[in-house]
Design a protein around this motif. Structure first.
Motif, PDB file in Angstrom:
ATOM      1  N   LEU A  87       0.458  -1.065  -0.190  1.00  0.00           N
ATOM      2  CA  LEU A  87       0.240  -0.478  -0.032  1.00  0.00           C
ATOM      3  C   LEU A  87       0.767   0.897  -0.237  1.00  0.00           C
ATOM      4  O   LEU A  87       1.714   1.566   0.664  1.00  0.00           O
ATOM      5  N   ILE A  88       0.686   2.046  -0.621  1.00  0.00           N
ATOM      6  CA  ILE A  88       0.926   4.057  -0.595  1.00  0.00           C
ATOM      7  C   ILE A  88       0.427   4.878  -0.441  1.00  0.00           C
ATOM      8  O   ILE A  88      -1.039   4.958  -0.489  1.00  0.00           O
ATOM      9  N   GLY A  89       0.345   4.791   0.980  1.00  0.00           N
ATOM     10  CA  GLY A  89      -1.100   6.113   1.643  1.00  0.00           C
ATOM     11  C   GLY A  89      -1.843   4.904   2.289  1.00  0.00           C
ATOM     12  O   GLY A  89      -2.314   4.352   1.636  1.00  0.00           O
ATOM     13  N   ARG A 105      -8.805  -3.527   5.790  1.00  0.00           N
ATOM     14  CA  ARG A 105     -10.407  -4.241   6.323  1.00  0.00           C
ATOM     15  C   ARG A 105     -10.578  -5.750   5.052  1.00  0.00           C
ATOM     16  O   ARG A 105     -10.474  -6.352   5.616  1.00  0.00           O
ATOM     17  N   ASN A 106     -10.853  -4.456   3.804  1.00  0.00           N
ATOM     18  CA  ASN A 106     -10.912  -5.858   2.733  1.00  0.00           C
ATOM     19  C   ASN A 106     -10.260  -6.357   2.502  1.00  0.00           C
ATOM     20  O   ASN A 106     -10.580  -7.759   2.305  1.00  0.00           O
ATOM     21  N   LEU A 107      -9.215  -6.289   2.470  1.00  0.00           N
ATOM     22  CA  LEU A 107      -8.276  -7.122   1.840  1.00  0.00           C
ATOM     23  C   LEU A 107      -7.880  -8.273   3.476  1.00  0.00           C
ATOM     24  O   LEU A 107      -8.084  -9.951   2.304  1.00  0.00           O
ATOM     25  N   THR A 108      -7.570  -8.464   4.016  1.00  0.00           N
ATOM     26  CA  THR A 108      -7.821  -9.292   5.008  1.00  0.00           C
ATOM     27  C   THR A 108      -9.085 -10.122   4.972  1.00  0.00           C
ATOM     28  O   THR A 108      -8.875 -11.269   5.581  1.00  0.00           O
ATOM     29  N   LEU A 109     -10.577  -9.495   4.206  1.00  0.00           N
ATOM     30  CA  LEU A 109     -11.282 -10.324   3.983  1.00  0.00           C
ATOM     31  C   LEU A 109     -10.990 -11.854   3.019  1.00  0.00           C
ATOM     32  O   LEU A 109     -11.903 -12.445   3.142  1.00  0.00           O
ATOM     33  N   LEU A 110     -10.062 -11.520   2.399  1.00  0.00           N
ATOM     34  CA  LEU A 110     -10.413 -12.313   0.947  1.00  0.00           C
ATOM     35  C   LEU A 110      -9.335 -13.018   0.921  1.00  0.00           C
ATOM     36  O   LEU A 110      -8.095 -12.615   1.418  1.00  0.00           O
ATOM     37  N   GLN A 111      -9.832 -14.515   0.217  1.00  0.00           N
ATOM     38  CA  GLN A 111      -8.636 -15.124   0.234  1.00  0.00           C
ATOM     39  C   GLN A 111      -7.508 -14.823  -0.866  1.00  0.00           C
ATOM     40  O   GLN A 111      -8.170 -14.887  -1.930  1.00  0.00           O
ATOM     41  N   LEU A 138      -0.367   1.810  12.492  1.00  0.00           N
ATOM     42  CA  LEU A 138      -1.947   1.607  12.585  1.00  0.00           C
ATOM     43  C   LEU A 138      -1.945   0.671  11.554  1.00  0.00           C
ATOM     44  O   LEU A 138      -2.918  -1.087  11.099  1.00  0.00           O
ATOM     45  N   SER A 139      -1.899   0.363  10.577  1.00  0.00           N
ATOM     46  CA  SER A 139      -1.614  -0.748   8.747  1.00  0.00           C
ATOM     47  C   SER A 139      -1.222  -2.009   8.983  1.00  0.00           C
ATOM     48  O   SER A 139      -1.184  -2.671   8.957  1.00  0.00           O
ATOM     49  N   VAL A 140       0.553  -1.737  10.155  1.00  0.00           N
ATOM     50  CA  VAL A 140       0.885  -2.728  10.595  1.00  0.00           C
ATOM     51  C   VAL A 140      -0.383  -4.044  10.938  1.00  0.00           C
ATOM     52  O   VAL A 140      -0.440  -4.803  11.179  1.00  0.00           O
ATOM     53  N   ASP A 141      -1.162  -2.852  12.624  1.00  0.00           N
ATOM     54  CA  ASP A 141      -1.667  -3.561  13.166  1.00  0.00           C
ATOM     55  C   ASP A 141      -2.783  -4.231  12.304  1.00  0.00           C
ATOM     56  O   ASP A 141      -3.063  -5.135  12.981  1.00  0.00           O
ATOM     57  N   SER A 142      -3.858  -3.428  11.891  1.00  0.00           N
ATOM     58  CA  SER A 142      -4.916  -3.595  11.393  1.00  0.00           C
ATOM     59  C   SER A 142      -4.935  -5.264  10.103  1.00  0.00           C
ATOM     60  O   SER A 142      -5.775  -5.375   9.666  1.00  0.00           O
ATOM     61  N   SER A 143      -3.471  -5.030   9.596  1.00  0.00           N
ATOM     62  CA  SER A 143      -3.655  -5.771   8.032  1.00  0.00           C
ATOM     63  C   SER A 143      -2.865  -7.123   8.627  1.00  0.00           C
ATOM     64  O   SER A 143      -2.438  -8.606   8.637  1.00  0.00           O
ATOM     65  N   GLY A 144      -2.902  -7.335  10.507  1.00  0.00           N
ATOM     66  CA  GLY A 144      -2.372  -9.182  11.172  1.00  0.00           C
ATOM     67  C   GLY A 144      -1.073  -8.379  11.683  1.00  0.00           C
ATOM     68  O   GLY A 144      -0.512  -9.794  12.234  1.00  0.00           O
ATOM     69  N   GLY A 145      -0.211  -7.423  12.333  1.00  0.00           N
ATOM     70  CA  GLY A 145       0.442  -7.429  12.672  1.00  0.00           C
ATOM     71  C   GLY A 145       2.508  -7.815  12.067  1.00  0.00           C
ATOM     72  O   GLY A 145       3.575  -7.357  12.643  1.00  0.00           O
ATOM     73  N   THR A 146       2.499  -8.186  10.599  1.00  0.00           N
ATOM     74  CA  THR A 146       3.603  -8.935   9.836  1.00  0.00           C
ATOM     75  C   THR A 146       3.578  -7.981   9.042  1.00  0.00           C
ATOM     76  O   THR A 146       5.219  -8.010   8.329  1.00  0.00           O
ATOM     77  N   ALA A 147       2.942  -6.908   8.241  1.00  0.00           N
ATOM     78  CA  ALA A 147       3.551  -6.160   7.611  1.00  0.00           C
ATOM     79  C   ALA A 147       4.148  -5.858   7.586  1.00  0.00           C
ATOM     80  O   ALA A 147       4.561  -4.955   8.533  1.00  0.00           O
ATOM     81  N   LYS A 148       5.934  -4.765   6.662  1.00  0.00           N
ATOM     82  CA  LYS A 148       6.738  -4.078   7.403  1.00  0.00           C
ATOM     83  C   LYS A 148       6.168  -2.467   6.557  1.00  0.00           C
ATOM     84  O   LYS A 148       5.212  -2.996   5.482  1.00  0.00           O
ATOM     85  N   ALA A 149       6.643  -1.503   7.365  1.00  0.00           N
ATOM     86  CA  ALA A 149       6.623  -0.183   6.688  1.00  0.00           C
ATOM     87  C   ALA A 149       7.087   0.652   6.774  1.00  0.00           C
ATOM     88  O   ALA A 149       8.216   0.594   6.953  1.00  0.00           O
ATOM     89  N   PHE A 150       7.215   1.326   5.652  1.00  0.00           N
ATOM     90  CA  PHE A 150       8.870   2.311   5.064  1.00  0.00           C
ATOM     91  C   PHE A 150       7.477   3.668   4.961  1.00  0.00           C
ATOM     92  O   PHE A 150       6.437   3.834   5.002  1.00  0.00           O
ATOM     93  N   GLY A 151       8.930   4.363   4.854  1.00  0.00           N
ATOM     94  CA  GLY A 151       8.021   6.141   5.413  1.00  0.00           C
ATOM     95  C   GLY A 151       8.413   6.666   4.332  1.00  0.00           C
ATOM     96  O   GLY A 151       7.319   7.339   4.216  1.00  0.00           O
ATOM     97  N   ASP A 152       9.109   5.575   3.045  1.00  0.00           N
ATOM     98  CA  ASP A 152       8.782   6.285   1.801  1.00  0.00           C
ATOM     99  C   ASP A 152       8.548   5.359   1.086  1.00  0.00           C
ATOM    100  O   ASP A 152       8.962   4.025   1.191  1.00  0.00           O
TER     101      ASP A 152
END
Length: 361
Positions: free
Chosen positions: A7-9, A19-25, A42-56
């Motif tokens: 995700l960018i933004g 939220r919708n992507l986490t519902l989809l197989q 917030l995005s890391v948490d809402s996507s399940g806690g495993t996503a990597k976050a980038f400032g750019d």
């Protein structure tokens, strides 16, 4: 095959996408980029806690963590971001509007020419279940030849976003681009013709007038009547009011031909209703010859409804995009050209509202 999304933004609409992507197989958010540290977390948490976050986002592009890109950054950043990410091999889903000006949209189309991976413009309103039913009735010939299309959206004001970037025309493209590109897209899709003339009467009368940002008062329109004429002789009309909280139907979309009239009626998100409960949408068909009226409630899974503010359409759009990416075949259902046209009409409507003159496309 599980598609890894970057995700960018990750502001309000970015959170709805997560939220919708986490519902989809077959879908997983593996990376998020956002300059705001709070939204990244917030995005890391809402996507399940495993996503990597980038400032750019440019760092994310080289991470090897993503298979597809989703752009949900503020409108005025789309142009620069797209010119960068179109150089990657990844499929792209970009939020509406494609860009804030038709000139920037045209640059994006030129840059994307010959690109193998698909670019899909996120026009969620196409995928609202009552709208899908309306489109099916048109395809089945229920109305005959569509001659007139009337859309009414009476809703709540623009919501608070990070930095309230959505308060000014310079960053959004203006209300008739930012918000209403959905409706110009629906009109063009439904009437199967390109717009040729636009006239708008609009104002800034109620919303955000008590707000100030560095001494500036927001300038986005909060109400409008817009008429659009099409090359095939059909006409469309939009009645927009953004200080109409509590309206029983947030959107009504009616198409009329020589045989019948079909109307889709869509409630607003439950969190903005007086009782906080989800309601069914409806489709109503009025037959001209027999005077018969048929009404039907359209049922949508409540989990899907609660995943966003667009009556389930974000989920169903992602389902189609996922299938396109997984198959590796076919074209996006909402093309870059569709995105350009929706901005062109909104841009013309903004110009007409300020000049008092009709604008020819």
């Amino acid at each position: 095959m599980t598609i890894r999304y970057g995700l960018i933004g990750s502001g309000m609409m970015g959170q709805e996408h997560i939220r919708n992507l986490t519902l989809l197989q077959g879908c997983e958010v593996t990376a998020v980029s956002d300059p705001d540290a709070g939204m990244r977390q917030l995005s890391v948490d809402s996507s399940g806690g495993t996503a990597k976050a980038f400032g750019d986002y440019k760092e994310m592009l080289g991470s090897g963590l993503v298979d597809a890109l989703l752009i949900a950054a503020p409108n005025d950043t789309h142009h620069e971001i797209l010119l960068d990410v179109l150089q990657t091999p990844h499929p792209i889903l970009v939020e509406k509007p494609l860009c804030t000006t038709s000139a920037h949209c045209a640059e994006v189309l030129a840059k994307a020419e010959g690109r193998a991976a698909p670019v899909w413009v996120a026009m969620e309103y196409r995928y609202m279940p009552p709208v899908q039913r309306l489109l099916k009735e048109l395809s089945d010939g229920t109305v005959g030849t569509p001659r007139m299309m009337a859309i009414r959206e009476h809703r709540f004001p623009f919501l608070e976003k990070v930095g309230d970037w959505n308060r000014f025309n310079a960053r959004t493209g203006g209300t008739l681009v930012e918000k209403c590109c959905h409706f110009w897209d629906l009109m063009r899709l439904t009437l199967q013709s390109d717009p040729v003339r636009v006239y708008a009467s609009a104002g800034v009368d109620v919303n955000h007038l008590d707000e100030a940002y560095d001494g500036r008062t927001p300038d986005i329109l909060d109400n409008a009547f817009v008429t659009v004429e099409f090359a095939n002789g059909a006409r469309g009309m939009l009645d927009l009011c953004m200080f109409a909280e509590g309206s029983y139907w947030q959107e009504t979309i009616a198409v009329t031909g020589e045989k019948a009239r079909v109307e889709a009626k869509v409630p607003g998100p439950a969190r903005f209703t007086h009782d906080g409960k989800e309601r069914h949408s409806e489709v109503e068909i009025s037959f001209r010859a027999t005077k018969e009226v048929v009404r039907e409630e359209i049922d949508v899974d409540e989990t899907v409804l609660q995943a966003g503010d667009h009556h389930g359409s974000t989920y169903f759009q992602h389902e189609r995009f996922r299938d396109l990416v997984q198959s590796g075949k076919g074209d996006p259902e909402v093309s870059l050209e569709d995105g350009l046209w929706s901005v062109r009409v909104g841009e013309a409507a903004e110009e007409s509202a300020r000049s008092g003159q009709a604008v020819t496309l």
